[in-house]
Write a protein that holds these residues in place. Structure first.
Motif, PDB file in Angstrom:
ATOM      1  N   ARG A  17     -14.934   4.184 -29.287  1.00 46.36           N
ATOM      2  CA  ARG A  17     -13.829   3.974 -30.214  1.00 46.36           C
ATOM      3  C   ARG A  17     -13.955   2.621 -30.899  1.00 46.36           C
ATOM      4  O   ARG A  17     -14.613   1.700 -30.395  1.00 46.36           O
ATOM      5  N   SER A  18     -13.292   2.463 -32.019  1.00 50.12           N
ATOM      6  CA  SER A  18     -13.262   1.171 -32.688  1.00 50.12           C
ATOM      7  C   SER A  18     -12.237   0.271 -31.998  1.00 50.12           C
ATOM      8  O   SER A  18     -11.363   0.744 -31.264  1.00 50.12           O
ATOM      9  N   LEU A  19     -12.373  -1.027 -32.220  1.00 54.24           N
ATOM     10  CA  LEU A  19     -11.394  -1.985 -31.717  1.00 54.24           C
ATOM     11  C   LEU A  19     -10.481  -2.343 -32.881  1.00 54.24           C
ATOM     12  O   LEU A  19     -10.927  -2.847 -33.903  1.00 54.24           O
ATOM     13  N   ASP A  20      -9.187  -2.080 -32.723  1.00 53.41           N
ATOM     14  CA  ASP A  20      -8.255  -2.269 -33.838  1.00 53.41           C
ATOM     15  C   ASP A  20      -7.637  -3.657 -33.876  1.00 53.41           C
ATOM     16  O   ASP A  20      -7.488  -4.246 -34.951  1.00 53.41           O
ATOM     17  N   TYR A  21      -7.253  -4.187 -32.698  1.00 51.50           N
ATOM     18  CA  TYR A  21      -6.579  -5.487 -32.656  1.00 51.50           C
ATOM     19  C   TYR A  21      -7.127  -6.350 -31.520  1.00 51.50           C
ATOM     20  O   TYR A  21      -7.470  -5.835 -30.450  1.00 51.50           O
ATOM     21  N   VAL A  22      -7.175  -7.643 -31.775  1.00 50.27           N
ATOM     22  CA  VAL A  22      -7.411  -8.622 -30.708  1.00 50.27           C
ATOM     23  C   VAL A  22      -6.225  -9.573 -30.704  1.00 50.27           C
ATOM     24  O   VAL A  22      -6.004 -10.303 -31.682  1.00 50.27           O
ATOM     25  N   HIS A  39     -10.999 -18.907 -22.869  1.00 52.63           N
ATOM     26  CA  HIS A  39     -10.537 -17.574 -23.245  1.00 52.63           C
ATOM     27  C   HIS A  39     -10.979 -17.162 -24.646  1.00 52.63           C
ATOM     28  O   HIS A  39     -10.812 -16.000 -25.016  1.00 52.63           O
ATOM     29  N   SER A  40     -11.528 -18.086 -25.397  1.00 56.52           N
ATOM     30  CA  SER A  40     -11.861 -17.753 -26.785  1.00 56.52           C
ATOM     31  C   SER A  40     -13.318 -17.993 -27.150  1.00 56.52           C
ATOM     32  O   SER A  40     -13.728 -17.680 -28.260  1.00 56.52           O
ATOM     33  N   ALA A  41     -14.120 -18.547 -26.227  1.00 59.98           N
ATOM     34  CA  ALA A  41     -15.506 -18.856 -26.573  1.00 59.98           C
ATOM     35  C   ALA A  41     -16.277 -17.608 -26.992  1.00 59.98           C
ATOM     36  O   ALA A  41     -17.188 -17.685 -27.824  1.00 59.98           O
ATOM     37  N   SER A  42     -15.917 -16.460 -26.450  1.00 54.79           N
ATOM     38  CA  SER A  42     -16.594 -15.209 -26.789  1.00 54.79           C
ATOM     39  C   SER A  42     -15.886 -14.443 -27.903  1.00 54.79           C
ATOM     40  O   SER A  42     -16.325 -13.356 -28.290  1.00 54.79           O
ATOM     41  N   LEU A  43     -14.808 -15.015 -28.431  1.00 62.08           N
ATOM     42  CA  LEU A  43     -13.984 -14.299 -29.395  1.00 62.08           C
ATOM     43  C   LEU A  43     -14.711 -14.020 -30.706  1.00 62.08           C
ATOM     44  O   LEU A  43     -14.640 -12.911 -31.257  1.00 62.08           O
ATOM     45  N   ALA A  44     -15.414 -15.023 -31.223  1.00 65.92           N
ATOM     46  CA  ALA A  44     -16.119 -14.827 -32.494  1.00 65.92           C
ATOM     47  C   ALA A  44     -17.146 -13.708 -32.375  1.00 65.92           C
ATOM     48  O   ALA A  44     -17.325 -12.908 -33.308  1.00 65.92           O
ATOM     49  N   GLY A  45     -17.811 -13.617 -31.226  1.00 68.32           N
ATOM     50  CA  GLY A  45     -18.775 -12.542 -31.013  1.00 68.32           C
ATOM     51  C   GLY A  45     -18.118 -11.176 -31.032  1.00 68.32           C
ATOM     52  O   GLY A  45     -18.664 -10.207 -31.584  1.00 68.32           O
TER      53      GLY A  45
END
Length: 401
Positions: A71-76, A85-91
């Motif tokens: 499935r697609s990811l709709d929201y983060v 908690h955000s270092a991997s967010l851009a990826g």
């Protein structure tokens, strides 16, 4: 290889633990590691609740891929922008370019600061009380500034009564299969790490934590999902009460903690005598710590736990013994208050530590410093033994109030 666990029929745990990291935030020892919790909601629209630290990003991405199952990811939803908690967010956002970023204005500003990328065209800016409907679930956003960064918010799932609480209610310690606090002996095996996490990471911000607790009191919370440590689904009120105490700087225990900074052992001897006299008068649960041998984060946590604190320090370079000064300044920086304190100083020719310790304590809120401070010159002699006996009487009487 993926490692995903169900929290409900349509909410998955997709976080990961790091047992290799030695120092959290490159400051706090974590011999039991740490978990970075992230959650995936599989509704009509899919929602990722926060990301993880870069060190576990590969495992996290595998978990996320498996959980989405094509499935697609709709929201983060970004409740907290700190890099653990955000270092991997851009990826994540590059991997799923259709995903929208949900956060408040401060969050989205920080996202650009950390990544150097402009995500404004795919951002959903929310404020206090805004909601996001994803099908069965309705999420409400609640701001929690300075718990413990200014952009922090928490997300409440009004459908399943789940609070995604960001760093609030977190704890040090890697997860080992058991996701839930009721699956472990939390009071025995986790409470010390929870206290150390709170006091050192969030402790300064008691007023702000109180504000969040007041908001949380109006929510019917069935499950509490923090960003570190076990998830809560039972006895939530017990853990919230700990936060109530810590955030109001109310001691958990009527107990004495003796912190000693001793060069050759003579100051430590004075502390031993005091502890023995306290015990003889019926005081229980006394703890003694050598400030040179124990990490300051553990000492801070114990100062938050105990009602009565004794600081016994050698004079060093005409000042406070360095590790003791470090502890006192850390306690002041973390806003410790409302304790009863006593001071023992040692100095062979020019005792100065006591006066300087009292000076730091005087800058802290609601600290009661007992008058019967003790000065040792080189080693304890008969007059100091008598003074230590009197101090034990004073502490015991104050404990029994």
């Amino acid at each position: 290889m993926y490692c995903v666990q169900n929290i409900t029929s349509d909410i998955l745990y997709v976080g990961a633990s790091d047992r290799r990291l030695a120092l959290f935030e490159n400051v706090y020892p974590i011999p039991r590691g740490v978990s970075y919790n992230a959650y995936l909601v599989l509704d009509e629209k899919t929602v990722l609740m926060d990301a993880v630290e870069e060190t576990v990003a590969v495992r996290f991405q595998e978990n996320l891929e498996y959980g989405l199952n094509g499935r697609s990811l709709d929201y983060v939803v970004v409740n907290h922008m700190e890099p653990d908690h955000s270092a991997s967010l851009a990826g994540v956002l590059r991997r799923w370019p259709e995903a929208k970023v949900v956060g408040n204005a401060k969050t989205l500003s920080m996202l650009t600061q950390f990544t150097g990328e402009d995500f404004s065209s795919r951002s959903v800016v929310v404020k206090e009380g805004d909601t996001l409907e994803t099908g069965r679930h309705v999420f409400t956003f609640v701001t929690a500034p300075m718990v413990h960064w200014p952009e922090v918010m928490v997300t409440y799932d009004t459908t399943d009564k789940i609070l995604f609480s960001a760093d609030a209610f977190g704890t040090f310690g890697a997860l080992s299969g058991n996701l839930y606090a009721d699956e472990v002996d939390f009071a025995r095996d986790w409470l010390d790490d929870a206290r150390r996490y709170y006091t050192n990471i969030v402790g300064k911000y008691g007023v702000q934590v109180q504000a969040l607790l007041k908001k949380a009191a109006g929510m019917d919370i069935a499950i509490l999902c923090p960003l570190h440590g076990p998830i809560w689904r039972k006895d939530i009120a017990w853990f919230v009460e700990k936060y109530q105490r810590w955030s109001t700087y109310t001691p958990e225990d009527r107990a004495v903690a003796i912190f000693t900074g001793s060069v050759y052992g003579n100051t430590d001897n004075a502390a031993d005598i005091l502890a023995a006299r306290l015990a003889a008068k019926g005081v229980r649960g006394i703890v003694q710590y050598d400030v040179s041998h124990m990490d300051v984060s553990d000492l801070v946590a114990e100062a938050f736990r105990c009602s009565h604190l004794v600081f016994a320090s050698a004079t060093y370079n005409n000042g406070i013994f360095t590790p003791m000064e470090n502890l006192l300044l850390d306690l002041k920086a973390h806003n410790l208050q409302s304790r009863t304190a006593a001071v023992i100083e040692n100095g062979s020719w020019g005792p100065q530590a006591g006066k300087l310790i009292r000076g730091i304590l005087s800058e802290m809120k609601n600290m009661t410093v007992l008058e019967s401070g003790i000065t040792v010159k080189s080693a304890v002699q008969a007059p100091q033994r008598e003074a230590l006996e009197a101090l034990a009487d004073e502490i015991t009487a104050d404990l029994m109030k």
